[in-house]
Design an enzyme around this catalytic site. Structure first.
Site, PDB file in Angstrom:
ATOM      1  CD  GLU A 261      -3.051  -1.199   2.206  1.00  0.00           C
ATOM      2  OE1 GLU A 261      -2.821  -0.276   3.123  1.00  0.00           O
ATOM      3  OE2 GLU A 261      -3.758  -2.037   2.133  1.00  0.00           O
ATOM      4  CG  HIS A 279      -6.273   0.232   4.500  1.00  0.00           C
ATOM      5  ND1 HIS A 279      -5.558  -0.411   4.658  1.00  0.00           N
ATOM      6  CD2 HIS A 279      -7.046   0.080   5.444  1.00  0.00           C
ATOM      7  CE1 HIS A 279      -5.442  -1.287   5.817  1.00  0.00           C
ATOM      8  NE2 HIS A 279      -6.628  -0.690   6.303  1.00  0.00           N
TER       9      HIS A 279
HETATM   10  P1  NAD Z   1     -12.253 -10.472  14.719  1.00  0.00           P
HETATM   11  O1  NAD Z   1     -11.109 -11.012  15.429  1.00  0.00           O
HETATM   12  O2  NAD Z   1     -13.537 -10.097  15.302  1.00  0.00           O
HETATM   13  O3  NAD Z   1     -12.842 -11.461  13.544  1.00  0.00           O
HETATM   14  C1  NAD Z   1     -11.976 -12.294  12.794  1.00  0.00           C
HETATM   15  C2  NAD Z   1     -12.529 -13.708  12.687  1.00  0.00           C
HETATM   16  O4  NAD Z   1     -11.762 -14.574  11.564  1.00  0.00           O
HETATM   17  C3  NAD Z   1     -12.659 -14.579  13.977  1.00  0.00           C
HETATM   18  O5  NAD Z   1     -13.964 -15.089  13.926  1.00  0.00           O
HETATM   19  C4  NAD Z   1     -11.603 -15.714  13.681  1.00  0.00           C
HETATM   20  O6  NAD Z   1     -12.083 -17.032  14.346  1.00  0.00           O
HETATM   21  C5  NAD Z   1     -11.654 -15.872  12.188  1.00  0.00           C
HETATM   22  N1  NAD Z   1     -10.479 -16.445  11.809  1.00  0.00           N
HETATM   23  C6  NAD Z   1      -9.303 -16.182  11.875  1.00  0.00           C
HETATM   24  N2  NAD Z   1      -8.348 -17.163  11.068  1.00  0.00           N
HETATM   25  C7  NAD Z   1      -9.151 -17.816  10.257  1.00  0.00           C
HETATM   26  C8  NAD Z   1      -9.022 -18.815   9.456  1.00  0.00           C
HETATM   27  N3  NAD Z   1      -7.621 -18.943   9.023  1.00  0.00           N
HETATM   28  N4  NAD Z   1     -10.039 -19.022   8.668  1.00  0.00           N
HETATM   29  C9  NAD Z   1     -11.201 -18.901   8.841  1.00  0.00           C
HETATM   30  N5  NAD Z   1     -11.555 -17.696   9.916  1.00  0.00           N
HETATM   31  C10 NAD Z   1     -10.617 -17.165  10.587  1.00  0.00           C
HETATM   32  O7  NAD Z   1     -12.137  -9.289  13.585  1.00  0.00           O
HETATM   33  P2  NAD Z   1     -12.654  -8.202  12.902  1.00  0.00           P
HETATM   34  O8  NAD Z   1     -12.895  -7.160  14.128  1.00  0.00           O
HETATM   35  O9  NAD Z   1     -13.902  -8.719  12.424  1.00  0.00           O
HETATM   36  O10 NAD Z   1     -11.575  -7.585  11.956  1.00  0.00           O
HETATM   37  C11 NAD Z   1     -11.146  -8.526  10.816  1.00  0.00           C
HETATM   38  C12 NAD Z   1     -10.108  -7.854   9.928  1.00  0.00           C
HETATM   39  O11 NAD Z   1     -10.433  -6.662   9.413  1.00  0.00           O
HETATM   40  C13 NAD Z   1      -8.957  -7.371  10.973  1.00  0.00           C
HETATM   41  O12 NAD Z   1      -8.182  -8.159  11.341  1.00  0.00           O
HETATM   42  C14 NAD Z   1      -8.285  -6.253   9.901  1.00  0.00           C
HETATM   43  O13 NAD Z   1      -7.181  -7.014   9.403  1.00  0.00           O
HETATM   44  C15 NAD Z   1      -9.475  -5.989   9.060  1.00  0.00           C
HETATM   45  N6  NAD Z   1      -9.723  -4.387   9.054  1.00  0.00           N
HETATM   46  C16 NAD Z   1      -9.695  -3.706   8.112  1.00  0.00           C
HETATM   47  C17 NAD Z   1     -10.126  -2.367   8.129  1.00  0.00           C
HETATM   48  C18 NAD Z   1      -9.932  -1.646   6.932  1.00  0.00           C
HETATM   49  O14 NAD Z   1      -9.635  -0.194   7.156  1.00  0.00           O
HETATM   50  N7  NAD Z   1     -10.416  -2.046   5.734  1.00  0.00           N
HETATM   51  C19 NAD Z   1     -10.377  -2.046   9.354  1.00  0.00           C
HETATM   52  C20 NAD Z   1     -10.405  -2.496  10.438  1.00  0.00           C
HETATM   53  C21 NAD Z   1     -10.198  -4.003  10.273  1.00  0.00           C
END
Ligand code: NAD
Length: 308
Positions: A261, A279
């Site tokens: 990025e 992003h």
């Molecule tokens: P979270 O921890 O609540 O949920 C993640 C889920 O993924 C969990 O239920 C976990 O068990 C599951 N998981 C982990 N590894 C896995 C795998 N190998 N296969 C299947 N499932 C799996 O996280 P969240 O708060 O929902 O956020 C998710 C992601 O979103 C963050 O980690 C971050 O990278 C991304 N995010 C992006 C932005 C953006 O600006 N685009 C902002 C915030 C978060």
């Protein structure tokens, strides 16, 4: 006095809370790595978003540092192992930005399904070709959520209201949330990819999710399916994605995140059925304010055990 270094741009409201509570708060943005290593020596707390790279070198440069708070979700910019070894606590504020990311996810789904960026450019350029914009409806389609966590659940809630069927794959038991949000578990990632009309990724970036969607996984998706990634870029193999798009196997892609990025692959970005945002998942006034306030609370809890 507890000294806090803020090295990424944070909403003022959280910083004001900290100042009112008697903490010394210094904002020093865009520090190059060597200057950050130097600066961190004088502070008890480092307050960041996703931009600052809290590397082993940064953590090892300071004997004073006790706490790193990441305002927002995702700790992939922090060397957690080095922090553990140095006895530095790491906190984040994941709950503050979930609905902002979920709303952008839905926006990307609709933008791809109705080709909104291209339609916008057409009208603004004096064009009026309706035939070109025969879109797809989301209603009645199957959404496959990879990772039914906080954001995955928010996405599921909105998509169920849009009368979509929602299936999901997660590595942990999500029966309770599945029932609450009306989603059906599938036994494997492969099954999800084969059944979903739209696949949306919501897992964190870890060694096991790196390139989780590669050539093989893309080949399992339904012809014409849509892929949305608002999670982390490196979860998708961008080269494999480019190939799948060029071969016409996917209907379209919505990306908020990239392997690098800003993204370097102009070829991927220039395809008409790829909709891109820089992003901005968490980039809403509400989420930024909430993340900053939640980060301030984490600092206060750490030093005062929740007082204030
Ligand atoms: P979270 O921890 O609540 O949920 C993640 C889920 O993924 C969990 O239920 C976990 O068990 C599951 N998981 C982990 N590894 C896995 C795998 N190998 N296969 C299947 N499932 C799996 O996280 P969240 O708060 O929902 O956020 C998710 C992601 O979103 C963050 O980690 C971050 O990278 C991304 N995010 C992006 C932005 C953006 O600006 N685009 C902002 C915030 C978060």
């Amino acid at each position: 006095m507890v000294r806090i270094l803020v090295s990424d741009r944070l909403d003022e409201e959280g910083l004001e809370i900290l100042r009112r509570e008697g903490f010394e708060v210094d904002v020093k943005l865009n520090l190059p790595a060597d200057q950050l290593r130097e600066a961190v020596k004088d502070y008890d707390v480092l307050l960041v978003r996703g931009r600052t790279k809290v590397t082993r070198e940064v953590l090892e440069a300071s004997d004073k540092l006790k706490l790193v708070v990441r305002a927002g979700i995702g700790l992939d910019n922090i060397d957690l192992e080095a922090a553990r070894q140095r006895g530095v606590r790491v906190e984040n504020t994941p709950e503050a930005v979930s609905s902002a990311v979920a709303e952008l996810t839905i926006a990307l789904m609709l933008a791809v399904a109705r080709r909104l960026p291209e339609a916008d450019r057409t009208v603004k350029g004096g064009g009026w070709s309706k035939e070109k914009f025969l879109g797809l409806e989301l209603r009645g389609k199957t959404l496959g959520i990879i990772g039914l966590g906080r954001i995955g659940c928010e996405v599921a809630k909105i998509c169920r209201a849009m009368e979509m069927r929602v299936i999901f794959y997660d590595v942990v038991d999500r029966d309770e949330w599945a029932e609450k949000y009306g989603c059906e578990p599938v036994a494997s990632l492969e099954k999800l990819l084969a059944e979903a009309d739209i696949v949306s990724i919501h897992v964190p970036l870890t060694s096991s999710t790196y390139h989780m969607i590669g050539r093989r996984e893309l080949s399992l998706m339904k012809p014409g399916a849509i892929l949305i990634n608002t999670s982390r870029g490196a979860i998708v193999d961008e080269q494999a994605l480019l190939e799948a798009l060029k071969e016409g196997r996917l209907g379209g892609v919505g990306l908020d995140v990239y392997e690098e990025e800003p993204p370097k692959s102009r070829e991927l970005l220039s395809l008409p059925n790829v909709v891109c945002t820089p992003h901005i998942g968490a980039q809403t006034k509400e989420a930024q304010k909430a993340a900053s306030i939640a980060a301030a609370r984490k600092v206060i809890e750490f030093f005062r055990g929740g007082a204030g």
